[in-house]
Design an enzyme around this catalytic site. Structure first.
Site, mmCIF file in Angstrom:
data_model
loop_
_atom_site.group_PDB
_atom_site.id
_atom_site.type_symbol
_atom_site.label_atom_id
_atom_site.label_comp_id
_atom_site.label_asym_id
_atom_site.label_seq_id
_atom_site.Cartn_x
_atom_site.Cartn_y
_atom_site.Cartn_z
ATOM 1 N N HIS A 1 9.250 -3.564 3.725
ATOM 2 C CA HIS A 1 8.895 -3.817 2.323
ATOM 3 C C HIS A 1 10.156 -4.121 1.514
ATOM 4 C CE1 HIS A 1 5.522 -0.933 3.428
ATOM 5 N NE2 HIS A 1 4.844 -1.969 2.962
ATOM 6 N N MET B 1 0.852 -1.194 0.000
ATOM 7 C CA MET B 1 0.000 0.000 0.000
ATOM 8 C C MET B 1 0.891 1.247 0.000
ATOM 9 S SD MET B 1 -3.416 -0.967 2.070
ATOM 10 C CE MET B 1 -2.863 -0.681 3.718
ATOM 11 N N LEU C 1 6.632 2.986 1.696
ATOM 12 C CA LEU C 1 7.553 1.849 1.811
ATOM 13 C C LEU C 1 8.617 2.083 2.878
ATOM 14 C CD1 LEU C 1 8.046 1.161 -2.007
ATOM 15 C CD2 LEU C 1 6.385 0.125 -0.441
ATOM 16 N N HIS C 2 8.952 1.009 3.582
ATOM 17 C CA HIS C 2 10.014 1.057 4.593
ATOM 18 C C HIS C 2 10.888 -0.178 4.417
ATOM 19 C CE1 HIS C 2 7.520 -1.885 6.580
ATOM 20 N NE2 HIS C 2 6.509 -1.031 6.653
ATOM 21 N N GLY D 1 4.975 -10.041 4.518
ATOM 22 C CA GLY D 1 5.751 -9.932 5.753
ATOM 23 C C GLY D 1 5.044 -10.639 6.906
#
Ligand code: PAF
Length: 279
Positions: free
Chosen positions: A37, A30, A33-34, A147
């Site tokens: 991801h 969605m 991003l971090h 994840g």
């Protein structure tokens, strides 16, 4: 890197890649991003000949009082990160093209999705299952990556691919944490510095449970009570749920005598955060 909002364009690109026998890797997101991801994307990049990432804040998985409107969106930043990871295709659809007028077909998993987050977020997993099925139909991945932080989501998706004969392998990768122990989540972006510190209680709860089990404690009720005490001793925190469940069925266990999932959801101020571990 190709960026498109068009379902037809994704289909035609994928068709060509399949003709070249490329393995299609897919990471649905969605956005916002971090590193969590990025850990999925890096693994997918290694496995796949052609890598697709979707960015779609799916309205169907948010309840009427939830954060759909304010969910963090930063396409420019996401695009730059994905370019760096050598992603081949970003699918970035409009909600009106994913859910066309008269949309009335949903995918619902009816067992795993009913406990934990499914109880406090009715309709959430129906929204997730529906959009993931649609995305799988569009992208036709050989392998899709999720994840473990969203443990229940990953189990629901595994189940639905099996039940609906979707020919995608589902890979579930470990939770990525900050040094402090806080699990990475796009919703962490909402937290003030003070709240971020308070959110560490999630990780502290997981550690507390692990230690109790190491010391020989086997009663779920005892562990849940200890965690609840820890959380309730701090200001501005509210427990949504603390559960010890079978990692496969997600049903509560009566005794911790085999691998057990500890899953919790708490509100830090207004922000709902989740975490989990297998004990
Ligand atoms: O985990 C997420 O980001 C979302 O639930 C997903 C799987 C992309 C579906 O919208």
């Amino acid at each position: 890197m190709t960026i498109t909002k068009s379902i037809a364009k994704v289909r035609s690109i994928i068709k060509k890649q399949k003709l070249k026998n490329k393995i299609i890797g897919f990471v649905p997101t969605m956005g916002a991003l971090h590193q969590g991801h990025l850990s999925l994307i890096k693994k997918a990049r290694k496995d796949a000949g052609f890598l697709v990432v979707s960015i779609f804040v799916n309205p169907l998985q948010f309840g009427p009082k939830e954060d759909y409107r304010i969910y963090p969106r930063n396409f420019k930043k996401d695009r730059a990160l994905l370019e760096k990871e050598r992603v081949d295709l970003i699918f970035y659809p409009y909600p009106k093209n994913m859910y066309t007028a008269g949309f009335s077909t949903y995918v619902e998993e009816t067992s795993l999705s009913k406990s934990l987050c499914g109880k406090s977020r009715p309709g959430h997993f129906r929204g997730v299952a529906t959009v993931v099925t649609k995305l799988f139909n569009i992208v036709q991945p050989d392998i899709a990556y999720f994840g473990r932080k969203d443990y229940q989501q990953a189990q629901v998706i595994k189940r639905l691919t099996q039940d609906l004969n979707i020919p995608a392998q589902i890979r579930i990768l470990p939770i990525i944490r900050q040094k402090s122990g806080l699990a990475l989540s796009s919703r962490n972006a909402y937290l003030s510095q003070k709240e971020e510190k308070k959110a560490l209680v999630l990780y502290q709860s997981l550690r507390l449970a692990r230690n109790l089990v190491k010391q020989g404690q086997r009663k779920p009720h005892f562990i849940k009570t200890k965690i609840a005490k820890l959380i309730n001793s701090r200001k501005n925190l509210k427990i949504d749920y603390i559960e010890l469940v079978d990692p496969k069925t997600l049903k509560p266990v009566k005794k911790i005598d085999k691998k057990t999932l500890l899953a919790l959801a708490i509100f830090v101020g207004k922000i709902r955060l989740i975490d989990n571990t297998i004990i």
